[in-house]
Structures are given as C-alpha cells and as structure tokens.
Motif scaffolding. Sequence first.
Motif: not given
Length: 55
Positions: A21, A24-25, A30, A34-35, A39
């Motif tokens: 995560v 990705e962030q 981003a 997907r994030i 999560k």
Amino acid sequence: MTIASHLQELRRKHEHLSDMVEREQRSPGADALRIAELKKQKLKLKEEMTRLQQA
C-alpha cells in the motif's frame, strides 16, 4: 498449524500488504482501486487476527 504460528503468518502477510500500500501510494499515477483492494485485504487479515486472539 498452531494458532500462534497461524497468527504469525497473518501478521507477516499484513505487514507485506502494508508495504505494498505504501509503495502504491508513493508511485506517480497511483491506482486508487488497487490501493482500496489492498486495504480491504489488510482489514480482512486484521479481523482474522483479532478473532483468533480472542478465541
């Protein structure tokens, strides 16, 4: 597999997802979906860990 070893494996997976995560962030462009999915996976693991700790 004992509960303790299962919890340890869940913690390891949770930490790995946290790292994913974070990466990705930080990446440009981003992918919000997907994030969000990562999560959700983290939350499921956290709920499973809590359930096992209370058993």
